[in-house]
Structures are given as C-alpha cells and as structure tokens.
Design a protein around this motif. Structure first.
Motif, PDB file in Angstrom:
ATOM      1  N   VAL A  98      34.956 -67.532   1.502  1.00 10.84           N
ATOM      2  CA  VAL A  98      35.995 -68.550   1.635  1.00 10.84           C
ATOM      3  C   VAL A  98      37.283 -67.929   2.167  1.00 10.84           C
ATOM      4  O   VAL A  98      37.942 -68.479   3.060  1.00 10.84           O
ATOM      5  N   ASN A  99      37.648 -66.759   1.617  1.00 14.78           N
ATOM      6  CA  ASN A  99      38.857 -66.081   2.097  1.00 14.78           C
ATOM      7  C   ASN A  99      38.725 -65.704   3.570  1.00 14.78           C
ATOM      8  O   ASN A  99      39.680 -65.830   4.350  1.00 14.78           O
ATOM      9  N   LEU A 100      37.536 -65.238   3.943  1.00 11.65           N
ATOM     10  CA  LEU A 100      37.303 -64.881   5.344  1.00 11.65           C
ATOM     11  C   LEU A 100      37.435 -66.095   6.249  1.00 11.65           C
ATOM     12  O   LEU A 100      38.057 -66.035   7.314  1.00 11.65           O
ATOM     13  N   ALA A 101      36.864 -67.219   5.809  1.00  9.92           N
ATOM     14  CA  ALA A 101      36.924 -68.436   6.625  1.00  9.92           C
ATOM     15  C   ALA A 101      38.357 -68.947   6.746  1.00  9.92           C
ATOM     16  O   ALA A 101      38.801 -69.349   7.830  1.00  9.92           O
ATOM     17  N   ILE A 102      39.113 -68.910   5.642  1.00 10.87           N
ATOM     18  CA  ILE A 102      40.486 -69.412   5.667  1.00 10.87           C
ATOM     19  C   ILE A 102      41.368 -68.538   6.554  1.00 10.87           C
ATOM     20  O   ILE A 102      42.097 -69.030   7.420  1.00 10.87           O
ATOM     21  N   LEU A 103      41.309 -67.220   6.327  1.00  8.61           N
ATOM     22  CA  LEU A 103      42.145 -66.320   7.113  1.00  8.61           C
ATOM     23  C   LEU A 103      41.780 -66.358   8.597  1.00  8.61           C
ATOM     24  O   LEU A 103      42.654 -66.346   9.467  1.00  8.61           O
TER      25      LEU A 103
END
Length: 235
Positions: A98-103
C-alpha cells in the motif's frame, strides 16, 4: 499588414504597432508549437519512477523482501518450500504494498501535473502579452473621432492633432480592427493544442476582448460610411 500600414501611414505609431504584431505572430507560432511538445526531462523522470515502482514490486514478489514479507515469498518460486502462514507477515506485506502504491502514485501525479503546470504558466504569460497588445491598438484609435468630420467644431490647445480626412480615417480604423482580429486568431493557436480548461478560458477572454474592441471600431466606421451615403444623396 505591416506593409499596408507603412505605405498608408509611414512613420506613424500604428506602423510601429503593426511591426510589433508581426514579431508577436512569429513568436506565437513557434511558442505554441514548442509548448505543445512533451517536456523530455519530465517524461524521463516519469519513466524512471515507473521503472522503480515495477522493480520494487518485482523484488517483493521474487525475493520476499525480508522476514516480514514471507507471504509474498510464498507466491514466488522460492516460497513454494514454505507452508506456514504468518498473519503478521501478511499485514506487514500489505502495508508495504500500500505504501509503495501510494508513494508511487503521488510521484507520478506530481511529475505529470508539473508538466501541465509549466505549460499552463508559459501559455498564460504569452496570452497576457497578446492582451496587452490589444489594449495598445485600442489606445491608438481612441482619439480617432468620426464626429469631428460630421461637424467642424472648434478645437482647443489641448486637442489632439487631427489631420486625416474621411478616407484616411476609415482606413486607419479598418487597420486597427484587422489587427485586433489577428490577435484573436493568434490566441486561438494556444487553445487548438490543449484541453486545459484554464487555457481555453484565457483564450476565450482574449478573443472576447478583441471582439468588443473591434465592435467599437466598427461603430466608428459605420458612422463614416453614413457620411458617404449622405454625400452621395446630396450629389
């Protein structure tokens, strides 16, 4: 346009405006084409971000990314040997994805919009120059009053010099109206290559300004045309 104005009114301020309009027209054609082209630096950085996101996601899938991502490793070739299910590892892996997708999405959004903002800024600056030129043309025709030809009124020491006859004044006003129409067409070159609502609205404002100023000039030309009809009727 410049040649016709120079031949009819050599050395006049209107000739200088016509010269500036020719320069602005050439600059507008080149600048509109340059702005429409993609910015290489922004596209390169966008491609690098996409590759970085893809490489990171592939690394997570292939290697597992560490003890906390064992659930992802279980999907890869090496993870076939692992049968234990770790809920904490699943949560950590989901959080990482999720963090990878958001960033990654924020980085892509910033890069894509930075190009649009840069193009919008350059276009609005160019349209401001066209708007200023339209006002300069309007200032040149303000003192060209056709009512003074209708009646030979007295002048004062502060009155502007009026040495044009009816024909010359008509041509002068016609040149002003023509230059305003050209400015509106130059502004439309920017709207033809983009769908940015702010740019389209700014172009419409410039075209509306040129139309309104041209309408005032044509009202003066109409008055002068009435002089011709009245003179013909008397003859």
């Amino acid at each position: 346009m410049k040649a016709r104005v120079g031949a009819r009114f050599p050395g006049s301020g209107l000739e200088g405006v016509a010269t500036g309009l020719v320069v602005e027209a050439r600059r507008t054609a080149d600048q509109a084409e340059a702005i429409a082209r993609p910015f290489p630096v922004t596209r390169i950085f966008t491609g690098l971000v996409i590759l970085a996101i893809a490489a990171t996601a592939l690394e997570l899938w292939w290697l597992g990314g560490g003890p906390g991502l064992d659930w992802l490793a279980g999907m890869g070739p090496r993870g076939l040997q692992r049968a234990a299910f770790d809920p904490l590892g699943l949560a950590a892996g989901l959080e990482a994805l999720v963090n990878l997708a958001i960033l990654g999405s924020l980085a892509l959004w910033f890069l894509i919009n930075s190009e649009a903002r840069a193009k919008r800024k350059r276009t609005l600056q160019a349209l401001h120059g066209l708007r200023s030129l339209a006002h300069v043309i309007d200032m040149h025709q303000l003192t060209k009053d056709p009512t003074l030809i209708l009646s030979a009124g007295s002048t004062t020491a502060a009155s502007p010099t009026r040495s044009m006859d009816q024909f010359q004044l008509t041509r002068y006003l016609d040149y002003c109206a023509e230059m305003l129409a050209l400015i509106g067409k130059l502004a439309a070159l920017y709207a033809a290559r983009t769908q940015d609502p702010q740019i389209v609205a700014a172009v419409n404002d410039v075209e509306g300004l040129c139309t309104d100023l041209g309408r005032k000039i044509w009202q003066k030309i109409t008055i002068l045309s009435a002089l011709d009809e009245r003179a013909a009727g008397k003859a």
